[in-house]
Design an enzyme around this catalytic site. Structure first.
Site, short mmCIF file in Angstrom:
data_model
loop_
_atom_site.label_atom_id
_atom_site.label_comp_id
_atom_site.label_asym_id
_atom_site.label_seq_id
_atom_site.Cartn_x
_atom_site.Cartn_y
_atom_site.Cartn_z
N TRP A 1 0.79 -1.23 0.00
CA TRP A 1 0.00 0.00 0.00
C TRP A 1 0.82 1.27 0.00
CZ3 TRP A 1 1.80 1.85 4.55
CH2 TRP A 1 2.06 0.95 5.58
N ASN A 2 2.12 1.17 0.18
CA ASN A 2 2.83 2.43 0.42
C ASN A 2 3.08 3.26 -0.84
OD1 ASN A 2 4.54 0.37 -0.22
ND2 ASN A 2 6.22 1.08 1.03
N LYS B 1 -3.40 -7.53 -8.32
CA LYS B 1 -4.19 -7.37 -7.09
C LYS B 1 -3.49 -6.34 -6.21
CE LYS B 1 -4.35 -8.88 -2.93
NZ LYS B 1 -4.87 -7.68 -2.21
N GLU C 1 9.73 -8.75 -3.40
CA GLU C 1 10.32 -7.51 -2.85
C GLU C 1 9.76 -7.37 -1.44
OE1 GLU C 1 12.61 -5.88 -4.17
OE2 GLU C 1 12.44 -6.21 -6.33
N LEU C 2 10.60 -7.58 -0.44
CA LEU C 2 10.08 -7.72 0.92
C LEU C 2 10.57 -6.60 1.84
CD1 LEU C 2 10.52 -11.59 1.02
CD2 LEU C 2 8.57 -10.27 0.19
N CYS D 1 9.88 0.40 2.47
CA CYS D 1 10.67 -0.81 2.70
C CYS D 1 12.14 -0.47 2.88
CB CYS D 1 10.48 -1.75 1.51
SG CYS D 1 10.76 -0.91 -0.05
N GLU E 1 11.25 -5.10 11.59
CA GLU E 1 10.77 -3.97 10.78
C GLU E 1 9.55 -3.33 11.44
OE1 GLU E 1 8.77 -4.76 7.00
OE2 GLU E 1 10.04 -3.23 6.07
P1 NAD Z 1 1.51 -7.58 3.26
O1 NAD Z 1 2.50 -8.65 3.11
O2 NAD Z 1 0.59 -7.60 4.42
O3 NAD Z 1 0.58 -7.46 1.98
C1 NAD Z 1 1.10 -7.28 0.70
C2 NAD Z 1 0.11 -7.77 -0.33
O4 NAD Z 1 -0.03 -9.18 -0.19
C3 NAD Z 1 -1.29 -7.18 -0.19
O5 NAD Z 1 -1.81 -6.94 -1.48
C4 NAD Z 1 -2.06 -8.30 0.49
O6 NAD Z 1 -3.44 -8.28 0.24
C5 NAD Z 1 -1.40 -9.52 -0.11
N1 NAD Z 1 -1.52 -10.76 0.67
C6 NAD Z 1 -1.58 -10.89 2.02
N2 NAD Z 1 -1.69 -12.19 2.35
C7 NAD Z 1 -1.70 -12.90 1.20
C8 NAD Z 1 -1.80 -14.29 0.88
N3 NAD Z 1 -1.92 -15.23 1.83
N4 NAD Z 1 -1.76 -14.66 -0.41
C9 NAD Z 1 -1.63 -13.73 -1.38
N5 NAD Z 1 -1.56 -12.40 -1.16
C10 NAD Z 1 -1.58 -11.99 0.13
O7 NAD Z 1 2.37 -6.23 3.25
P2 NAD Z 1 1.85 -4.73 3.41
O8 NAD Z 1 1.51 -4.50 4.84
O9 NAD Z 1 0.84 -4.42 2.37
O10 NAD Z 1 3.17 -3.92 3.04
C11 NAD Z 1 4.19 -3.65 3.95
C12 NAD Z 1 5.37 -4.56 3.70
O11 NAD Z 1 5.77 -4.45 2.34
C13 NAD Z 1 6.58 -4.17 4.51
O12 NAD Z 1 7.20 -5.32 5.02
C14 NAD Z 1 7.48 -3.49 3.50
O13 NAD Z 1 8.84 -3.51 3.82
C15 NAD Z 1 7.17 -4.26 2.26
N6 NAD Z 1 7.51 -3.47 1.07
C16 NAD Z 1 8.56 -3.89 0.30
C17 NAD Z 1 8.94 -3.15 -0.80
C18 NAD Z 1 10.08 -3.59 -1.67
O14 NAD Z 1 10.13 -3.18 -2.82
N7 NAD Z 1 11.00 -4.41 -1.17
C19 NAD Z 1 8.23 -2.00 -1.15
C20 NAD Z 1 7.15 -1.62 -0.34
C21 NAD Z 1 6.80 -2.37 0.76
#
Ligand code: NAD
Length: 497
Positions: A156-157, A180, A255-256, A289, A390
């Site tokens: 979402w960011n 999605k 990308e985590l 991230c 984090e």
């Molecule tokens: P999240 O993992 O909760 O959700 C990310 C996405 O995955 C959402 O669209 C969510 O609906 C989906 N999702 C959740 N559970 C799922 C499942 N079981 N199966 C399939 N899809 C599923 O993360 P968030 O809270 O949306 O974002 C924050 C995280 O993202 C932080 O850890 C941040 O560091 C990371 N992030 C990484 C980058 C990068 O490029 N490395 C960039 C931005 C954010």
């Protein structure tokens, strides 16, 4: 669901058509500044996901898309880029409504997003195979081909930017896509779908389904017709997606998260480094991230640096993210708000010293939004949870270090490896540090710079694969080796040739 009936109702985009979810259900999307819902998003589940994947598969196999040449694909992508540029301000405002990030940042980001479509659109017809001077009587060459239906799941960011990091190379390579977006920020993807339609993409090439993680993202990852999953999100979800995709032997890029060290040496330009530390953690309210959430400061300048940093960070203007003067906005959603406040308590419980902020922001300019004070902890050691986990919020841990070796040891002592910053005037030190840091991106005397041209991705638990730059397109392609016999005699059919 709220009692409000006047909320804007969005539709999904599947197979080139606007659609409700099969169940007819919606969920609310909240404005983090007012803590009120502002629109309704279709709640897609497995049946809707199946429809979208079938549409993408059909478009990949039988539609107009595979008949287009790579140059024409590139032209369509450039048209989409132009439409995004034209609509950047509208898209930015929708993103701010959803995620509460600053309009100044989101407007600049959305104006930059078209570059992904221009860059990869330009690359589409420059993917060349090789002729191999093979050791057999044959003409052998390689072709780089698309994979099929790619699933893009994002956070979402930076909603449309992160989606575009996946969509642009996937489309340039000739794939079709089901996107999605995060359930917290779906609206901008559905506004973007209008532009996809206006650009004239054949139906089914780009599909957008909206819904919750396990209920909508889950079936998408599991779907047997999906050949690749490109994901941005937390390491925990990434791990789950990796395991699920493995069952279908699908390609995955992840990308985590991160816990990036921002390392300040005593030979730095201190004013620049103070600004770099602030932009590393308080820009975007720490919800990036690549946040420089561990500030490693060399002992000799530690106290002076912290004083300057606190003095500067104190001046940050909090408030309505739609106002261009605001510097720190709210946290995007309630779970995240509670998580950030929880980590502030953890840090205090671990004995860290609060030198700035340290709780909810209850200033009049913050209204009823989900605001956390920019927070700085000193006296942190790298074993504490606040230094290892984090937070994804405006919370900085300051850790002192003696010398270069200790900076490397502490800097690398986390499970993540997304990014790192180094502040020094010494070029030799800058180069050695950039070599020794275990991170996918190292910035020297700057922080948070990204480009469509430069590879981005994580070491260790920060991810797999790379987005951006020329190598990203390979994440969406497979290589075929073609053999054409030039033999003048038919060889023995019972022996391998
Ligand atoms: P999240 O993992 O909760 O959700 C990310 C996405 O995955 C959402 O669209 C969510 O609906 C989906 N999702 C959740 N559970 C799922 C499942 N079981 N199966 C399939 N899809 C599923 O993360 P968030 O809270 O949306 O974002 C924050 C995280 O993202 C932080 O850890 C941040 O560091 C990371 N992030 C990484 C980058 C990068 O490029 N490395 C960039 C931005 C954010």
């Amino acid at each position: 669901m709220s009692e409000k009936t006047n909320l804007k109702k969005y539709k999904m985009f599947v197979g080139g058509k606007w659609a409700q979810s099969a169940s007819g259900e919606y969920f609310e999307s909240f404005d983090p500044y007012t803590a009120e819902p502002w629109c309704l998003i279709p709640q897609a589940k497995a049946e809707d996901v199946d429809r979208a994947v079938q549409a993408a598969h059909e478009a990949f196999i039988h539609g107009e898309w595979p008949k287009l040449g790579a140059t024409e694909r590139g032209m369509l992508m450039r048209r989409l880029g132009d439409l995004i540029a034209k609509n950047a301000d509208v898209l930015a405002r929708v993103e701010v409504k959803d995620n509460g990030k600053l309009i100044s940042e989101m407007a600049a980001q959305l104006k930059y997003v078209p570059q992904w479509y221009y860059y990869y659109g330009g690359l589409a017809d420059k993917i060349e195979g090789a002729v191999i001077p093979i050791d057999k009587p044959a003409f052998n060459f390689t072709r780089h081909e698309p994979l099929g239906v790619c699933a893009a799941i994002s956070a979402w960011n930076s909603p449309l930017m992160l989606a575009s990091w996946k969509l642009a190379p996937a489309l340039a390579a000739g794939n079709t896509v089901v996107l999605k977006p995060s359930e917290y920020t779906s609206a901008s993807a559905l506004e973007f779908a209008r532009l996809v339609e206006a650009a004239g993409f054949p139906p089914g090439v780009i599909n957008i389904v909206t819904g919750f993680g396990p209920e909508c993202g889950g079936p998408l990852v599991e779907h047997p017709l999906v050949r690749k999953v490109a994901f941005t999100g937390s390491d925990r979800t990434g791990e789950h997606i990796y395991a699920t995709a493995a069952k279908g032997l699908k390609r995955v890029s992840l990308e985590l998260g991160g816990k990036s060290p921002n390392i300040v040496f005593d030979d730095c330009d201190m004013d620049d480094a103070v600004k770099g530390a602030v932009s590393g953690i308080f820009a975007a309210t720490g919800q990036t991230c690549i946040a420089g959430s561990r500030l490693l400061v060399q002992e000799r300048i530690h106290n002076e640096f912290v004083d300057k940093l606190v003095a500067f960070a104190k001046t940050a203007r909090m408030g309505n993210p739609m106002e261009t003067e605001t510097q720190v906005g709210p946290v995007t959603n309630i779970p995240q708000y509670e998580k950030v406040l929880g980590y502030i308590d953890v840090a205090k419980g671990e004995g860290a010293e609060t030198v700035l902020g340290g709780g909810k922001a209850e200033r009049p300019e913050c209204g009823s939004g989900w605001f956390v004070e920019p927070t700085i902890f000193t006296g942190v050691n790298n074993k504490m949870r606040i230094a290892q986990e984090e937070v994804f919020g405006p919370v900085l841990s300051v850790i002192p270090f003696k010398d270069d070796d200790e900076a490397i040891e502490v800097g690398n002592d986390v499970v993540f490896g997304l990014a790192a910053g180094v502040w020094t005037q010494n070029i030799r030190r800058a180069l050695l540090m950039s070599e020794r840091l275990q991170a996918g991106t190292v910035w020297v005397n700057t922080y948070r710079a990204v480009s469509y041209m430069s590879p981005f991705g994580g070491y260790k638990r920060s991810g797999l694969g790379r987005e951006n730059g020329q190598e990203a397109i390979r994440e969406y392609m497979q290589t075929k080796s073609v053999w054409i016999s030039t033999a003048t005699e038919v060889p023995n059919p019972f022996v391998m040739r």
